[in-house]
Design an enzyme around this catalytic site. Sequence first.
Site, PDB file in Angstrom:
ATOM      1  N   SER A 155       0.768  -1.254   0.138  1.00 23.95           N
ATOM      2  CA  SER A 155      -0.055   0.085   0.060  1.00 23.95           C
ATOM      3  C   SER A 155       0.727   1.214  -0.121  1.00 23.95           C
ATOM      4  O   SER A 155       0.463   2.055  -0.678  1.00 23.95           O
ATOM      5  CB  SER A 155      -0.869   0.115   0.997  1.00 23.95           C
TER       6      SER A 155
ATOM      7  N   THR B 285      -7.551  -3.065   6.368  1.00 23.48           N
ATOM      8  CA  THR B 285      -7.328  -4.348   5.870  1.00 23.48           C
ATOM      9  C   THR B 285      -7.597  -5.643   7.089  1.00 23.48           C
ATOM     10  O   THR B 285      -7.938  -5.171   8.164  1.00 23.48           O
ATOM     11  CB  THR B 285      -5.824  -4.672   5.462  1.00 23.48           C
TER      12      THR B 285
ATOM     13  N   LYS C  48     -11.861  -5.322   8.524  1.00 20.19           N
ATOM     14  CA  LYS C  48     -12.899  -4.748   7.545  1.00 20.19           C
ATOM     15  C   LYS C  48     -14.440  -4.650   8.271  1.00 20.19           C
ATOM     16  O   LYS C  48     -15.119  -3.736   7.823  1.00 20.19           O
ATOM     17  CB  LYS C  48     -12.742  -5.498   6.305  1.00 20.19           C
TER      18      LYS C  48
ATOM     19  N   GLY D  14     -14.460 -19.760  -1.997  1.00 20.27           N
ATOM     20  CA  GLY D  14     -14.246 -19.295  -0.854  1.00 20.27           C
ATOM     21  C   GLY D  14     -15.588 -18.328  -0.243  1.00 20.27           C
ATOM     22  O   GLY D  14     -16.202 -17.782  -1.351  1.00 20.27           O
TER      23      GLY D  14
ATOM     24  N   GLY E 180     -15.211 -16.274   2.557  1.00 21.49           N
ATOM     25  CA  GLY E 180     -14.628 -15.485   3.583  1.00 21.49           C
ATOM     26  C   GLY E 180     -14.866 -13.925   3.015  1.00 21.49           C
ATOM     27  O   GLY E 180     -15.572 -13.736   2.164  1.00 21.49           O
ATOM     28  N   GLY E 181     -14.043 -13.074   3.937  1.00 20.96           N
ATOM     29  CA  GLY E 181     -14.538 -11.732   3.576  1.00 20.96           C
ATOM     30  C   GLY E 181     -14.046 -10.998   2.312  1.00 20.96           C
ATOM     31  O   GLY E 181     -14.928 -10.251   1.768  1.00 20.96           O
ATOM     32  N   ALA E 182     -13.038 -11.608   1.607  1.00 23.94           N
ATOM     33  CA  ALA E 182     -12.729 -11.291   0.144  1.00 23.94           C
ATOM     34  C   ALA E 182     -13.857 -11.608  -0.825  1.00 23.94           C
ATOM     35  O   ALA E 182     -13.927 -10.804  -1.890  1.00 23.94           O
ATOM     36  CB  ALA E 182     -11.560 -12.115  -0.225  1.00 23.94           C
TER      37      ALA E 182
ATOM     38  N   TYR F  29      -2.136 -11.986  -5.646  1.00 27.66           N
ATOM     39  CA  TYR F  29      -1.145 -11.183  -6.737  1.00 27.66           C
ATOM     40  C   TYR F  29       0.205 -11.413  -6.650  1.00 27.66           C
ATOM     41  O   TYR F  29       1.151 -11.182  -7.173  1.00 27.66           O
ATOM     42  CB  TYR F  29      -1.408  -9.563  -6.522  1.00 27.66           C
TER      43      TYR F  29
ATOM     44  N   GLY G 165      -4.699 -10.708  -8.916  1.00 23.15           N
ATOM     45  CA  GLY G 165      -5.452  -9.713  -8.142  1.00 23.15           C
ATOM     46  C   GLY G 165      -4.702  -8.323  -8.459  1.00 23.15           C
ATOM     47  O   GLY G 165      -5.310  -7.504  -7.505  1.00 23.15           O
TER      48      GLY G 165
END
Length: 276
Positions: free
Chosen positions: A17, A62, A66, A126, A128-130, A213, A234
């Site tokens: 980031s 992150t 979140k 998945g 999950g959160g993503a 990524y 990604g």
Amino acid sequence: MSSLYGLIGEKLGHSFSSIIHSIIFKELSIDGNYHLFEVNNEHLKDAVCGLNALKAKGANVTIPYKVDIMKYLNDISIESNKIGAVNTICFKDNKTIGYNTDYYGFGIMLNKYNVNVKNKTAVILGTGGASKAVVQYLLDKEINDIVFVSRDINKVDVKFKKFKLISYDEIKNIKQKDIIINCTPCGMHPNVNISPINKEDMSKFKVAVDLIYNPTQTLFLKYADELGLVSINGLYMLIGQAVKAQELWNNIEIDSAICDKIYYKINSILQGGNNE
């Protein structure tokens, strides 16, 4: 005086980031400093209040915060409410407003690679959160059908209960679909020699998207390339969500050429094996 920005998370040693936002600052001549703030859960509220007191302009959020961060904000955007997660905070007039730029980053990535999801079918690996931002974007863009794959279909978030849920053992029974999206960490550095599905099952799709990524080509995407599928990692989503955050923080529009420039710089770092 430089404006303050940052990333709130638990463990941030391998975050890109700071690099991404530093490039944006330079390209757009924004006077800003971006810092990484590793915070324990019990101090999460204090971190938000502290950044607000310091008159920070914006922050990213992150894992694993979140969802938890939402209760400490004054307002939540429409897309964040629908998704149930926030990854970007704007500090304005002593108030905190939460957004989800993962949603926009995913869309920016699909647009970059000319992937149209309207009336298409998708399988998401998945729950999950993503996957929350991903599924909301697909629904808003009028995808026709979504199937979720989970390790334990009895323990998924209530948000996913309205969709068809199958186990990984049942992937072999899936008929032809348009898009498969990996929203799990399976195949992420350093565990690069594993894939969430096998090559034979991958052949049922036309487009493969991996939110990972690092590495730039997971085994999942290697299978996709070998089968001639459109394969997307990604990295562009990561960059797209950062660019969208800067647009919100500074009330500007950023040209897609900036996204491309950041992509090539970060991709070069990844290809060189530097993941710090």
